[in-house]
Design a protein around this motif. Sequence first.
Motif, PDB file in Angstrom:
ATOM      1  N   SER A   1      42.524  48.479  43.246  1.00  0.00           N
ATOM      2  CA  SER A   1      43.129  47.152  43.420  1.00  0.00           C
ATOM      3  C   SER A   1      43.497  46.552  42.071  1.00  0.00           C
ATOM      4  O   SER A   1      44.568  45.937  41.919  1.00  0.00           O
ATOM      5  N   ALA A   2      42.617  46.700  41.079  1.00  0.00           N
ATOM      6  CA  ALA A   2      42.897  46.174  39.741  1.00  0.00           C
ATOM      7  C   ALA A   2      44.168  46.796  39.182  1.00  0.00           C
ATOM      8  O   ALA A   2      45.010  46.107  38.582  1.00  0.00           O
ATOM      9  N   VAL A   3      44.318  48.095  39.391  1.00  0.00           N
ATOM     10  CA  VAL A   3      45.518  48.790  38.923  1.00  0.00           C
ATOM     11  C   VAL A   3      46.749  48.282  39.660  1.00  0.00           C
ATOM     12  O   VAL A   3      47.790  47.993  39.055  1.00  0.00           O
ATOM     13  N   GLY A   4      46.638  48.153  40.979  1.00  0.00           N
ATOM     14  CA  GLY A   4      47.769  47.697  41.776  1.00  0.00           C
ATOM     15  C   GLY A   4      48.243  46.311  41.374  1.00  0.00           C
ATOM     16  O   GLY A   4      49.455  46.075  41.184  1.00  0.00           O
ATOM     17  N   TYR A   5      47.318  45.399  41.213  1.00  0.00           N
ATOM     18  CA  TYR A   5      47.707  44.035  40.863  1.00  0.00           C
ATOM     19  C   TYR A   5      48.131  43.918  39.406  1.00  0.00           C
ATOM     20  O   TYR A   5      48.910  43.022  39.049  1.00  0.00           O
ATOM     21  N   GLU A   6      47.657  44.808  38.541  1.00  0.00           N
ATOM     22  CA  GLU A   6      48.179  44.842  37.174  1.00  0.00           C
ATOM     23  C   GLU A   6      49.654  45.230  37.188  1.00  0.00           C
ATOM     24  O   GLU A   6      50.477  44.641  36.469  1.00  0.00           O
ATOM     25  N   LEU A   7      49.990  46.211  38.018  1.00  0.00           N
ATOM     26  CA  LEU A   7      51.398  46.608  38.154  1.00  0.00           C
ATOM     27  C   LEU A   7      52.235  45.462  38.694  1.00  0.00           C
ATOM     28  O   LEU A   7      53.377  45.244  38.259  1.00  0.00           O
ATOM     29  N   VAL A   8      51.682  44.707  39.639  1.00  0.00           N
ATOM     30  CA  VAL A   8      52.418  43.590  40.234  1.00  0.00           C
ATOM     31  C   VAL A   8      52.666  42.490  39.205  1.00  0.00           C
ATOM     32  O   VAL A   8      53.764  41.921  39.131  1.00  0.00           O
ATOM     33  N   ILE A   9      51.649  42.162  38.396  1.00  0.00           N
ATOM     34  CA  ILE A   9      51.822  41.130  37.370  1.00  0.00           C
ATOM     35  C   ILE A   9      52.875  41.555  36.350  1.00  0.00           C
ATOM     36  O   ILE A   9      53.717  40.758  35.931  1.00  0.00           O
TER      37      ILE A   9
ATOM     38  N   PHE B   1      29.684  50.248  30.922  1.00  0.00           N
ATOM     39  CA  PHE B   1      30.484  50.609  32.090  1.00  0.00           C
ATOM     40  C   PHE B   1      31.559  49.574  32.404  1.00  0.00           C
ATOM     41  O   PHE B   1      32.530  49.886  33.097  1.00  0.00           O
ATOM     42  N   VAL B   2      31.411  48.367  31.877  1.00  0.00           N
ATOM     43  CA  VAL B   2      32.526  47.421  31.916  1.00  0.00           C
ATOM     44  C   VAL B   2      33.685  48.003  31.119  1.00  0.00           C
ATOM     45  O   VAL B   2      34.837  48.042  31.574  1.00  0.00           O
ATOM     46  N   PHE B   3      33.373  48.480  29.916  1.00  0.00           N
ATOM     47  CA  PHE B   3      34.389  49.108  29.075  1.00  0.00           C
ATOM     48  C   PHE B   3      34.926  50.380  29.722  1.00  0.00           C
ATOM     49  O   PHE B   3      36.130  50.634  29.713  1.00  0.00           O
ATOM     50  N   ALA B   4      34.031  51.173  30.316  1.00  0.00           N
ATOM     51  CA  ALA B   4      34.451  52.436  30.917  1.00  0.00           C
ATOM     52  C   ALA B   4      35.425  52.207  32.070  1.00  0.00           C
ATOM     53  O   ALA B   4      36.417  52.932  32.219  1.00  0.00           O
ATOM     54  N   LEU B   5      35.171  51.193  32.886  1.00  0.00           N
ATOM     55  CA  LEU B   5      36.067  50.922  34.013  1.00  0.00           C
ATOM     56  C   LEU B   5      37.442  50.471  33.537  1.00  0.00           C
ATOM     57  O   LEU B   5      38.457  50.772  34.181  1.00  0.00           O
TER      58      LEU B   5
ATOM     59  N   GLY C   1      34.611  41.947  37.831  1.00  0.00           N
ATOM     60  CA  GLY C   1      34.879  41.390  36.505  1.00  0.00           C
ATOM     61  C   GLY C   1      35.928  42.190  35.761  1.00  0.00           C
ATOM     62  O   GLY C   1      36.767  41.628  35.042  1.00  0.00           O
ATOM     63  N   GLU C   2      35.897  43.510  35.945  1.00  0.00           N
ATOM     64  CA  GLU C   2      36.914  44.354  35.319  1.00  0.00           C
ATOM     65  C   GLU C   2      38.293  44.037  35.896  1.00  0.00           C
ATOM     66  O   GLU C   2      39.293  44.042  35.169  1.00  0.00           O
ATOM     67  N   MET C   3      38.356  43.701  37.181  1.00  0.00           N
ATOM     68  CA  MET C   3      39.627  43.328  37.806  1.00  0.00           C
ATOM     69  C   MET C   3      40.167  42.036  37.191  1.00  0.00           C
ATOM     70  O   MET C   3      41.368  41.914  36.923  1.00  0.00           O
ATOM     71  N   ILE C   4      39.268  41.081  36.953  1.00  0.00           N
ATOM     72  CA  ILE C   4      39.662  39.842  36.282  1.00  0.00           C
ATOM     73  C   ILE C   4      40.127  40.126  34.855  1.00  0.00           C
ATOM     74  O   ILE C   4      41.144  39.591  34.383  1.00  0.00           O
ATOM     75  N   LEU C   5      39.375  40.978  34.170  1.00  0.00           N
ATOM     76  CA  LEU C   5      39.687  41.303  32.780  1.00  0.00           C
ATOM     77  C   LEU C   5      41.062  41.952  32.658  1.00  0.00           C
ATOM     78  O   LEU C   5      41.889  41.550  31.813  1.00  0.00           O
TER      79      LEU C   5
ATOM     80  N   SER D   1      43.615  41.912  34.811  1.00  0.00           N
ATOM     81  CA  SER D   1      44.703  41.000  35.176  1.00  0.00           C
ATOM     82  C   SER D   1      44.932  39.959  34.084  1.00  0.00           C
ATOM     83  O   SER D   1      46.072  39.585  33.791  1.00  0.00           O
ATOM     84  N   GLY D   2      43.853  39.493  33.449  1.00  0.00           N
ATOM     85  CA  GLY D   2      43.991  38.523  32.375  1.00  0.00           C
ATOM     86  C   GLY D   2      44.726  39.087  31.177  1.00  0.00           C
ATOM     87  O   GLY D   2      45.624  38.438  30.620  1.00  0.00           O
ATOM     88  N   PHE D   3      44.363  40.298  30.768  1.00  0.00           N
ATOM     89  CA  PHE D   3      45.052  40.934  29.649  1.00  0.00           C
ATOM     90  C   PHE D   3      46.529  41.163  29.963  1.00  0.00           C
ATOM     91  O   PHE D   3      47.402  40.937  29.122  1.00  0.00           O
ATOM     92  N   THR D   4      46.802  41.617  31.173  1.00  0.00           N
ATOM     93  CA  THR D   4      48.192  41.898  31.551  1.00  0.00           C
ATOM     94  C   THR D   4      49.021  40.623  31.568  1.00  0.00           C
ATOM     95  O   THR D   4      50.142  40.578  31.045  1.00  0.00           O
ATOM     96  N   PHE D   5      48.467  39.563  32.160  1.00  0.00           N
ATOM     97  CA  PHE D   5      49.215  38.310  32.258  1.00  0.00           C
ATOM     98  C   PHE D   5      49.401  37.664  30.888  1.00  0.00           C
ATOM     99  O   PHE D   5      50.460  37.096  30.593  1.00  0.00           O
ATOM    100  N   SER D   6      48.381  37.750  30.033  1.00  0.00           N
ATOM    101  CA  SER D   6      48.492  37.135  28.710  1.00  0.00           C
ATOM    102  C   SER D   6      49.574  37.793  27.872  1.00  0.00           C
ATOM    103  O   SER D   6      50.144  37.163  26.975  1.00  0.00           O
ATOM    104  N   GLY D   7      49.879  39.055  28.159  1.00  0.00           N
ATOM    105  CA  GLY D   7      50.926  39.747  27.425  1.00  0.00           C
ATOM    106  C   GLY D   7      52.274  39.717  28.111  1.00  0.00           C
ATOM    107  O   GLY D   7      53.223  40.363  27.642  1.00  0.00           O
ATOM    108  N   SER D   8      52.371  38.975  29.221  1.00  0.00           N
ATOM    109  CA  SER D   8      53.629  38.905  29.972  1.00  0.00           C
ATOM    110  C   SER D   8      54.509  37.771  29.458  1.00  0.00           C
ATOM    111  O   SER D   8      54.161  37.060  28.507  1.00  0.00           O
ATOM    112  N   GLU D   9      55.647  37.567  30.114  1.00  0.00           N
ATOM    113  CA  GLU D   9      56.576  36.512  29.720  1.00  0.00           C
ATOM    114  C   GLU D   9      56.253  35.165  30.372  1.00  0.00           C
ATOM    115  O   GLU D   9      56.951  34.177  30.126  1.00  0.00           O
ATOM    116  N   PHE D  10      55.254  35.118  31.201  1.00  0.00           N
ATOM    117  CA  PHE D  10      54.820  33.872  31.850  1.00  0.00           C
ATOM    118  C   PHE D  10      55.927  33.262  32.725  1.00  0.00           C
ATOM    119  O   PHE D  10      56.036  32.044  32.843  1.00  0.00           O
ATOM    120  N   ASP D  11      56.735  34.112  33.348  1.00  0.00           N
ATOM    121  CA  ASP D  11      57.752  33.533  34.243  1.00  0.00           C
ATOM    122  C   ASP D  11      57.118  33.181  35.580  1.00  0.00           C
ATOM    123  O   ASP D  11      55.942  33.474  35.843  1.00  0.00           O
TER     124      ASP D  11
END
Length: 399
Positions: free
Chosen positions: A297-305, A30-34, A221-225, A227-237
């Motif tokens: 919230s995880a979706v919202g903050y992924e969009l923000v990152i 269910f970690v994967f499912a979320l 934990g899924e929210m952390i996961l 956001s981490g994936f999204t930020f790691s693939g960003s430009e780090f500005d």
Amino acid sequence: MADQRGEEFLRGKMTSPRATFLELFFDVAFVFALTRVSNRLVQDFTVERRTFLPEAGQTLLLLLALWFVWSLTTWTTSRYNPEQPVLQLVVAGSMFGGMVMAVSLPEAFDTRGLSFALGYVAVQVGRPLVITVVMRHHRERHIARRNLVWAAVSAVPWIAGGLVQDEARGVLWTVAVIIDYGAGRLGWPLPGRGRSPASSWTVTGEHLAERFQQFIIIALGEMILISGFTFSGSEFDGAQWVAFAITFATTALLWRIYFYRAGTVLADAVAASPRPGRLAESATYTHLTMVGGIVASAVGYELVIAHPGGHTDPAWLWVIIGGPALFVLGRTRFEYEVFGRVSRSRLIGLAVLVAIVPLVAGLPPLAVAAATSAVVAGMGLVDALRARGRPEERPAPPM
């Protein structure tokens, strides 16, 4: 004596109330499912479509199906002895079915509808079928039979929905979810046999409380996961660094707000309740609300990152602000379930989250997220100030 056969499959006083390692392993699916739910919801908010609300409604439908699988499996291991090999087989099978649903979920309303439906039906029919067989000589065998009958009823629109396309699938699966949740709320009634609501079941309250707490941790934990994936693939500005920091802080705040008093003493509240099953049943839907808020919230903050600057799409407000608001709404109900009262800080926080929507609608996503997080931080601060110098409050469930 025949009515006593199968007693070894029920939880006894000698059975540990703690969650087993197999149940924790079950949660991995269910970690994967979320993450699949979050990814699908991000697509709903970013792909140019005129049918945003129906698309988001589809994702909600899939989340409800996942939660029903997890919660009924949890109720099963809280009622039956998880140390029995047969019950371990049920949990392992439910985990596999959950994985089938998870891998099918992104395209569940496209090319993988049938595999999603089959995974769901296999779990929901298989679980009570196995228990019906092993408990066939026990006086309480009727509970599993009720579940089996209603699971078979809802299986029809689930399978039929997997075989059709477009709007017809959504209609059939909506009917199936209504059947599943409606039957549960009504106590799985059968003609001439009345009802048997979950609130009347003999369950291990400490076990259920721990499982709910663990699923909240999974969702966070899924929210952390994500956001981490999204930020790691960003430009780090710079703006993305700030967005990532805000996301982490908000996740920690949601954890703090959940476990502040009510989340910590849930097991004691269930034990103190004259009808622990009723409290646990109510908490099932309350935790669904909070999990939904965390996923949003995880979706919202992924969009923000990913997009900290520029114009905020009005639809994004539903997750950037609406996600934390939905979590707080569920947490407010949860506080009432445990203590029989509601803190003013929760109601004020909800009111402020609603009030800031028109004020921040024209701001960049990063500013919207910062304002939302500030409100959540305010609630966490009030909790900390109220706790200083005061003894821990004992649970007083009104149910």
